[in-house]
Design a protein around this motif. Structure first.
Motif, PDB file in Angstrom:
ATOM      1  N   VAL A 113     -11.944 -29.568 -62.563  1.00  0.00           N
ATOM      2  CA  VAL A 113     -11.280 -28.750 -63.578  1.00  0.00           C
ATOM      3  C   VAL A 113     -12.153 -27.531 -63.853  1.00  0.00           C
ATOM      4  CG1 VAL A 113     -10.488 -28.684 -65.975  1.00  0.00           C
ATOM      5  CG2 VAL A 113     -10.195 -30.772 -64.619  1.00  0.00           C
ATOM      6  N   THR A 114     -11.549 -26.332 -63.787  1.00  0.00           N
ATOM      7  CA  THR A 114     -12.315 -25.095 -63.976  1.00  0.00           C
ATOM      8  C   THR A 114     -11.588 -24.159 -64.934  1.00  0.00           C
ATOM      9  OG1 THR A 114     -13.148 -25.260 -61.704  1.00  0.00           O
ATOM     10  CG2 THR A 114     -13.425 -23.147 -62.820  1.00  0.00           C
ATOM     11  N   GLY A 115     -12.275 -23.758 -66.013  1.00  0.00           N
ATOM     12  CA  GLY A 115     -11.762 -22.753 -66.933  1.00  0.00           C
ATOM     13  C   GLY A 115     -10.429 -23.073 -67.563  1.00  0.00           C
ATOM     14  N   LEU A 116     -10.145 -24.361 -67.810  1.00  0.00           N
ATOM     15  CA  LEU A 116      -8.827 -24.764 -68.289  1.00  0.00           C
ATOM     16  C   LEU A 116      -8.637 -24.388 -69.758  1.00  0.00           C
ATOM     17  CD1 LEU A 116      -6.652 -26.206 -66.594  1.00  0.00           C
ATOM     18  CD2 LEU A 116      -7.200 -28.295 -67.841  1.00  0.00           C
ATOM     19  N   VAL A 171     -12.292 -25.174 -70.410  1.00  0.00           N
ATOM     20  CA  VAL A 171     -12.819 -26.507 -70.121  1.00  0.00           C
ATOM     21  C   VAL A 171     -13.135 -26.603 -68.629  1.00  0.00           C
ATOM     22  CG1 VAL A 171     -12.298 -28.982 -70.050  1.00  0.00           C
ATOM     23  CG2 VAL A 171     -11.610 -27.605 -72.033  1.00  0.00           C
ATOM     24  N   THR A 172     -14.373 -26.920 -68.322  1.00  0.00           N
ATOM     25  CA  THR A 172     -14.813 -27.051 -66.927  1.00  0.00           C
ATOM     26  C   THR A 172     -15.584 -28.358 -66.777  1.00  0.00           C
ATOM     27  OG1 THR A 172     -14.954 -24.652 -66.597  1.00  0.00           O
ATOM     28  CG2 THR A 172     -16.222 -26.042 -65.095  1.00  0.00           C
ATOM     29  N   LEU A 173     -15.132 -29.201 -65.855  1.00  0.00           N
ATOM     30  CA  LEU A 173     -15.819 -30.466 -65.571  1.00  0.00           C
ATOM     31  C   LEU A 173     -15.326 -31.003 -64.237  1.00  0.00           C
ATOM     32  CD1 LEU A 173     -13.624 -33.018 -66.060  1.00  0.00           C
ATOM     33  CD2 LEU A 173     -13.980 -32.355 -68.432  1.00  0.00           C
ATOM     34  N   HIS A 178     -13.235 -26.714 -77.593  1.00  0.00           N
ATOM     35  CA  HIS A 178     -13.964 -26.546 -76.339  1.00  0.00           C
ATOM     36  C   HIS A 178     -14.574 -27.888 -75.933  1.00  0.00           C
ATOM     37  CE1 HIS A 178     -17.474 -26.519 -78.978  1.00  0.00           C
ATOM     38  NE2 HIS A 178     -18.254 -26.605 -77.901  1.00  0.00           N
ATOM     39  N   LEU A 179     -15.061 -27.952 -74.703  1.00  0.00           N
ATOM     40  CA  LEU A 179     -15.748 -29.139 -74.222  1.00  0.00           C
ATOM     41  C   LEU A 179     -17.213 -29.021 -74.614  1.00  0.00           C
ATOM     42  CD1 LEU A 179     -15.538 -31.773 -72.477  1.00  0.00           C
ATOM     43  CD2 LEU A 179     -16.237 -30.355 -70.529  1.00  0.00           C
ATOM     44  N   ALA A 180     -17.648 -29.846 -75.574  1.00  0.00           N
ATOM     45  CA  ALA A 180     -19.024 -29.753 -76.062  1.00  0.00           C
ATOM     46  C   ALA A 180     -20.026 -30.176 -74.996  1.00  0.00           C
ATOM     47  CB  ALA A 180     -19.190 -30.607 -77.316  1.00  0.00           C
TER      48      ALA A 180
END
Length: 345
Positions: A7-10, A23-25, A218-220
């Motif tokens: 997942v990139t820049g969601l 969100v990037t993971l 955001h993704l902490a």
């Protein structure tokens, strides 16, 4: 074998409301990951976006070399066959027996004969400890059994990715322990990529290989279990250790006055990192790591007492658990008189 999800820049919004941004993971193939976050931070929205039920505003979701955000409906339908989804309440059809509920995806999406369908349904129901309950209706069984029936249905197409939305909701601690053990055992057997959304801190601390935390749109943080359980990042530390001191308030964020009042207060020490839950038969899992490995590799000193077995955090009792789950009537995880379904005779 599970597949990786990159997942990139969601980013996802509903009108003027931003749910989360950038969100990037990467969910590693075949591993168990958990997504945490305060209520209302978009965890279920994240699951629906991963499976293509919701379209993001920006970003990419790459699975098996394909970006779901750019696929045509027909191609997206094909990629969705990689997924199995367990919804919060099981999402069973109330007028159908458990057998017909579990058989539904096979009848809808395959051309298998009824004999083949029956074999697969019985296999999956046995796998989740529901053998013998095929003729029951959802209204005739407990919430925990409905969860497991929903899980059996999610497994019938042999998915490479399992998305699990709050499996502990409505379950008591004993049944939550049983279903957590079931997830670990299933991951070892089918090697699918698991993503579990949960609020249960014990689940987050003992089950996954990786943990993520959504907070304030955001993704902490996302990373190996030991990284987050030893983190000094305020929001991560507060949430994973169920503390009141930190940036999370009763609604979501604390205001400046609340944070100022906490300034200078000594934080409680980080609790010990518990051992990770192992499989009931002792077999290794693809994502399993030796206790303390991440801390050693990154020069992090874990909290005192970490990785010691004690009380409810002891490793599984090896093969006896498998027999308990199959009969659905045996001692609970702490050795008491509660089984996966009810009391022992």
């Amino acid at each position: 074998m599970g597949v990786e999800i990159a997942v990139t820049g969601l980013t996802k919004t509903f009108g003027s409301q931003t749910i989360w941004r950038d969100v990037t993971l990467t969910l590693p193939a075949g591993e168990i990951s958990v997504m945490l976050g305060p209520s209302g931070t978009g965890k279920s929205v994240f699951l629906k976006t991963l499976v293509g039920l919701l379209k993001p505003d920006r970003g990419s979701i790459v699975i098996d070399g394909k970006d779901l955000t750019r696929l045509r409906e027909h191609d997206l339908y094909e990629v969705r066959k990689l997924f199995g989804v367990l919804f919060q309440d099981g999402a069973l059809f109330g007028s159908m027996t458990l057998f017909d509920n579990v058989a539904f995806p096979l009848r809808e999406h395959t051309k298998k004969t009824e004999a083949e369908i029956a074999r697969i349904v019985h296999e999956k129901m046995e796998l989740v400890g529901l053998e013998g309950a095929e003729k029951k209706l959802p209204g005739e069984i407990s919430g925990g059994m409905r969860k497991r029936a929903g899980l059996a249905r999610a497994l019938v197409l042999d998915p490479e990715i399992l998305l699990i939305d709050e499996p502990d909701s409505g379950l008591d601690p004993v049944r939550t322990s049983y279903i957590n053990q079931l997830f670990v055992d299933l991951n070892a057997q089918i090697e699918a990529t698991f993503l579990i959304v949960t609020h249960d801190i014990n689940t987050a601390r003992t089950v996954p290989d990786n943990i993520g935390l959504l907070y304030h749109r955001h993704l902490a943080m996302f990373g190996p279990r030991e990284m987050l359980l030893s983190s000094e990042e305020p929001v991560v530390r507060q949430f994973l250790n169920a503390q009141t001191i930190g940036p999370i308030g009763m609604s979501e964020e604390k205001d400046a006055d609340e944070l100022a009042a906490e300034s200078g207060r000594e934080l409680p020490p980080l609790p010990p990192i518990p051992p990770q839950l192992g499989t009931s038969d002792g077999r290794p899992r693809r994502g399993e790591r030796p206790a303390g490995e991440w801390c050693r590799e990154h020069g992090v000193t874990p909290p005192p007492g970490s990785f010691q077995t004690a009380g409810a955090l002891t490793p599984p009792r090896q093969t006896e658990y498998a027999a308990e789950l199959a009969t659905a009537a045996a001692p609970g995880p702490a050795g008491g008189p509660v089984g996966a379904v009810g009391e022992v005779d």
